[in-house]
Scaffold this motif. Structure first.
Motif, PDB file in Angstrom:
ATOM      1  N   THR A   6     -11.906   2.018  -4.505  1.00 54.63           N
ATOM      2  CA  THR A   6     -12.393   3.191  -3.792  1.00 54.63           C
ATOM      3  C   THR A   6     -13.292   2.718  -2.659  1.00 54.63           C
ATOM      4  O   THR A   6     -14.085   1.804  -2.828  1.00 54.63           O
ATOM      5  N   THR A   7     -13.168   3.358  -1.523  1.00 53.55           N
ATOM      6  CA  THR A   7     -13.922   2.955  -0.343  1.00 53.55           C
ATOM      7  C   THR A   7     -14.857   4.075   0.085  1.00 53.55           C
ATOM      8  O   THR A   7     -14.421   5.214   0.256  1.00 53.55           O
ATOM      9  N   ALA A   8     -16.117   3.733   0.267  1.00 53.09           N
ATOM     10  CA  ALA A   8     -17.096   4.713   0.740  1.00 53.09           C
ATOM     11  C   ALA A   8     -16.905   4.928   2.241  1.00 53.09           C
ATOM     12  O   ALA A   8     -16.407   4.050   2.957  1.00 53.09           O
ATOM     13  N   LEU A   9     -17.302   6.094   2.689  1.00 52.15           N
ATOM     14  CA  LEU A   9     -17.277   6.375   4.118  1.00 52.15           C
ATOM     15  C   LEU A   9     -18.602   5.949   4.734  1.00 52.15           C
ATOM     16  O   LEU A   9     -19.649   6.013   4.089  1.00 52.15           O
ATOM     17  N   ARG A 109      -7.439  -7.460  -3.314  1.00 56.48           N
ATOM     18  CA  ARG A 109      -7.573  -8.633  -2.434  1.00 56.48           C
ATOM     19  C   ARG A 109      -6.779  -8.496  -1.142  1.00 56.48           C
ATOM     20  O   ARG A 109      -7.203  -8.963  -0.097  1.00 56.48           O
ATOM     21  N   ASP A 110      -5.602  -7.883  -1.241  1.00 56.39           N
ATOM     22  CA  ASP A 110      -4.735  -7.784  -0.070  1.00 56.39           C
ATOM     23  C   ASP A 110      -5.240  -6.696   0.869  1.00 56.39           C
ATOM     24  O   ASP A 110      -5.825  -5.702   0.423  1.00 56.39           O
ATOM     25  N   PRO A 111      -4.993  -6.862   2.154  1.00 53.72           N
ATOM     26  CA  PRO A 111      -5.451  -5.849   3.110  1.00 53.72           C
ATOM     27  C   PRO A 111      -4.739  -4.514   2.900  1.00 53.72           C
ATOM     28  O   PRO A 111      -3.687  -4.446   2.264  1.00 53.72           O
ATOM     29  N   LEU A 112      -5.338  -3.499   3.454  1.00 57.70           N
ATOM     30  CA  LEU A 112      -4.723  -2.171   3.386  1.00 57.70           C
ATOM     31  C   LEU A 112      -3.380  -2.193   4.101  1.00 57.70           C
ATOM     32  O   LEU A 112      -3.252  -2.787   5.172  1.00 57.70           O
ATOM     33  N   PRO A 113      -2.356  -1.525   3.538  1.00 58.08           N
ATOM     34  CA  PRO A 113      -1.092  -1.366   4.271  1.00 58.08           C
ATOM     35  C   PRO A 113      -1.367  -0.650   5.593  1.00 58.08           C
ATOM     36  O   PRO A 113      -2.328   0.114   5.712  1.00 58.08           O
ATOM     37  N   GLY A 114      -0.508  -0.873   6.585  1.00 60.20           N
ATOM     38  CA  GLY A 114      -0.725  -0.389   7.941  1.00 60.20           C
ATOM     39  C   GLY A 114      -1.158   1.055   8.074  1.00 60.20           C
ATOM     40  O   GLY A 114      -2.154   1.357   8.733  1.00 60.20           O
ATOM     41  N   VAL A 115      -0.434   1.975   7.451  1.00 61.89           N
ATOM     42  CA  VAL A 115      -0.777   3.382   7.610  1.00 61.89           C
ATOM     43  C   VAL A 115      -2.132   3.690   6.975  1.00 61.89           C
ATOM     44  O   VAL A 115      -2.912   4.482   7.504  1.00 61.89           O
ATOM     45  N   LEU A 116      -2.462   3.037   5.861  1.00 61.17           N
ATOM     46  CA  LEU A 116      -3.774   3.249   5.245  1.00 61.17           C
ATOM     47  C   LEU A 116      -4.882   2.634   6.097  1.00 61.17           C
ATOM     48  O   LEU A 116      -5.978   3.183   6.182  1.00 61.17           O
ATOM     49  N   LEU A 117      -4.590   1.512   6.739  1.00 59.31           N
ATOM     50  CA  LEU A 117      -5.564   0.913   7.647  1.00 59.31           C
ATOM     51  C   LEU A 117      -5.855   1.877   8.793  1.00 59.31           C
ATOM     52  O   LEU A 117      -7.014   2.076   9.169  1.00 59.31           O
ATOM     53  N   ASP A 118      -4.799   2.508   9.326  1.00 58.58           N
ATOM     54  CA  ASP A 118      -4.993   3.503  10.377  1.00 58.58           C
ATOM     55  C   ASP A 118      -5.871   4.646   9.886  1.00 58.58           C
ATOM     56  O   ASP A 118      -6.781   5.093  10.587  1.00 58.58           O
ATOM     57  N   HIS A 120      -8.080   4.683   7.310  1.00 53.87           N
ATOM     58  CA  HIS A 120      -9.452   4.256   7.026  1.00 53.87           C
ATOM     59  C   HIS A 120     -10.224   3.942   8.302  1.00 53.87           C
ATOM     60  O   HIS A 120     -11.428   4.181   8.367  1.00 53.87           O
ATOM     61  N   THR A 121      -9.545   3.431   9.298  1.00 56.08           N
ATOM     62  CA  THR A 121     -10.205   3.161  10.576  1.00 56.08           C
ATOM     63  C   THR A 121     -10.576   4.476  11.256  1.00 56.08           C
ATOM     64  O   THR A 121     -11.689   4.626  11.765  1.00 56.08           O
ATOM     65  N   ALA A 122      -9.655   5.435  11.235  1.00 55.02           N
ATOM     66  CA  ALA A 122      -9.904   6.724  11.886  1.00 55.02           C
ATOM     67  C   ALA A 122     -11.069   7.472  11.254  1.00 55.02           C
ATOM     68  O   ALA A 122     -11.842   8.129  11.948  1.00 55.02           O
ATOM     69  N   ILE A 123     -11.206   7.389   9.942  1.00 57.71           N
ATOM     70  CA  ILE A 123     -12.280   8.131   9.274  1.00 57.71           C
ATOM     71  C   ILE A 123     -13.538   7.291   9.087  1.00 57.71           C
ATOM     72  O   ILE A 123     -14.512   7.762   8.513  1.00 57.71           O
ATOM     73  N   ASP A 124     -13.501   6.043   9.579  1.00 55.37           N
ATOM     74  CA  ASP A 124     -14.660   5.154   9.541  1.00 55.37           C
ATOM     75  C   ASP A 124     -15.100   4.843   8.113  1.00 55.37           C
ATOM     76  O   ASP A 124     -16.266   4.950   7.773  1.00 55.37           O
ATOM     77  N   SER A 125     -14.116   4.457   7.291  1.00 55.21           N
ATOM     78  CA  SER A 125     -14.465   4.041   5.933  1.00 55.21           C
ATOM     79  C   SER A 125     -15.039   2.628   5.986  1.00 55.21           C
ATOM     80  O   SER A 125     -14.928   1.930   6.988  1.00 55.21           O
ATOM     81  N   MET A 126     -15.619   2.198   4.903  1.00 58.90           N
ATOM     82  CA  MET A 126     -16.231   0.876   4.834  1.00 58.90           C
ATOM     83  C   MET A 126     -15.285  -0.120   4.159  1.00 58.90           C
ATOM     84  O   MET A 126     -15.703  -0.990   3.408  1.00 58.90           O
ATOM     85  N   HIS A 127     -13.989  -0.008   4.462  1.00 54.53           N
ATOM     86  CA  HIS A 127     -12.954  -0.851   3.854  1.00 54.53           C
ATOM     87  C   HIS A 127     -13.118  -2.334   4.174  1.00 54.53           C
ATOM     88  O   HIS A 127     -12.659  -3.169   3.415  1.00 54.53           O
ATOM     89  N   ALA A 128     -13.776  -2.672   5.274  1.00 56.80           N
ATOM     90  CA  ALA A 128     -13.942  -4.080   5.644  1.00 56.80           C
ATOM     91  C   ALA A 128     -15.172  -4.712   4.987  1.00 56.80           C
ATOM     92  O   ALA A 128     -15.330  -5.931   5.009  1.00 56.80           O
ATOM     93  N   ASP A 129     -16.028  -3.911   4.395  1.00 56.77           N
ATOM     94  CA  ASP A 129     -17.221  -4.407   3.724  1.00 56.77           C
ATOM     95  C   ASP A 129     -16.823  -5.036   2.387  1.00 56.77           C
ATOM     96  O   ASP A 129     -15.955  -4.503   1.687  1.00 56.77           O
ATOM     97  N   GLU A 130     -17.439  -6.131   2.007  1.00 55.32           N
ATOM     98  CA  GLU A 130     -17.050  -6.824   0.765  1.00 55.32           C
ATOM     99  C   GLU A 130     -17.330  -6.011  -0.493  1.00 55.32           C
ATOM    100  O   GLU A 130     -16.794  -6.313  -1.559  1.00 55.32           O
ATOM    101  N   THR A 131     -18.135  -4.968  -0.384  1.00 56.06           N
ATOM    102  CA  THR A 131     -18.372  -4.084  -1.524  1.00 56.06           C
ATOM    103  C   THR A 131     -17.789  -2.684  -1.272  1.00 56.06           C
ATOM    104  O   THR A 131     -18.115  -1.749  -2.002  1.00 56.06           O
ATOM    105  N   GLY A 149      -3.138  -7.658  -5.324  1.00 51.27           N
ATOM    106  CA  GLY A 149      -2.479  -6.466  -4.821  1.00 51.27           C
ATOM    107  C   GLY A 149      -3.250  -5.801  -3.710  1.00 51.27           C
ATOM    108  O   GLY A 149      -4.280  -6.290  -3.249  1.00 51.27           O
ATOM    109  N   ASP A 150      -2.705  -4.662  -3.279  1.00 50.91           N
ATOM    110  CA  ASP A 150      -3.377  -3.873  -2.260  1.00 50.91           C
ATOM    111  C   ASP A 150      -3.764  -2.527  -2.863  1.00 50.91           C
ATOM    112  O   ASP A 150      -3.568  -2.290  -4.059  1.00 50.91           O
ATOM    113  N   HIS A 151      -4.300  -1.661  -2.046  1.00 48.27           N
ATOM    114  CA  HIS A 151      -4.804  -0.372  -2.518  1.00 48.27           C
ATOM    115  C   HIS A 151      -3.744   0.426  -3.284  1.00 48.27           C
ATOM    116  O   HIS A 151      -4.068   1.145  -4.222  1.00 48.27           O
TER     117      HIS A 151
END
Length: 181
Positions: A6-9, A109-118, A120-131, A149-151
């Motif tokens: 789960t990723t915080a905003l 461990r794996d990065p977010l799939p492309g559409v999920l990365l889009d 999470h980036t658009a809503i400014d989630s903290m997906h890149a933070d180690e926690t 795996g990924d999300h």
């Protein structure tokens, strides 16, 4: 408290109102089991300009893919979208305080799939933070367990077995090799 990737905003995020992106993300989530990592843009053909055309296309494809039963109409997809939109807006508007609980975060461990990365980036989630942003949300002890795996895949076989064991161990429960208590 146990969080499964789960990723915080970001608490300082800007207001967000991109309805076209939200519709595309909804369509992707409606069909992701059948289409995997395809993006919503790959699923919607060019030339669908009106909302009515987009919902009609979504409905036909969802029926063809077996996501919706035959005979479903656009009204079903529109209702699903309204629920999806309400959930997104509620989550985006929610501003949680700091809790005094120990937290176990299972982080893919794996990065977010492309559409999920889009997304999470658009809503400014903290997906890149180690926690995933949870260090700022608890005054208790935070344990981060990285898992394969990924999300999307961490809760699918065979990776789900790699999730259950670490969670139970982090919570102080013993498991045998099958993952059962």
């Amino acid at each position: 408290m146990v969080l499964l990737d789960t990723t915080a905003l970001n608490p300082g995020r800007r207001p967000w109102t991109d309805d076209e992106a939200l519709l595309g993300w909804f369509f992707w989530e409606l069909l992701w089991l059948q289409h995997g990592s395809a993006t919503a843009g790959d699923l919607l053909p060019p030339g669908l300009d009106t909302l009515d055309e987009k919902f009609a296309f979504m409905t036909r494809l969802a029926i063809d893919e077996g996501v919706l039963p035959a005979g479903s109409g656009d009204a079903v997809v529109r209702r699903l979208f309204r629920v999806y939109e309400a959930n997104w807006r509620s989550a985006f508007d929610y501003r949680p305080g700091v809790v005094d609980h120990d937290v176990v975060l299972l982080r893919a461990r794996d990065p977010l799939p492309g559409v999920l990365l889009d997304m999470h980036t658009a809503i400014d989630s903290m997906h890149a933070d180690e926690t995933n942003g949870w260090r700022e949300r608890t005054s208790g002890h935070l344990t981060v367990i990285d898992t394969e795996g990924d999300h999307l895949t961490i809760m699918e076989e065979p990776l789900v077995a790699d999730v259950v064991g670490p969670v139970l161990r982090a919570m102080g429960l013993r498991t045998d090799e099958s993952g059962e208590n």
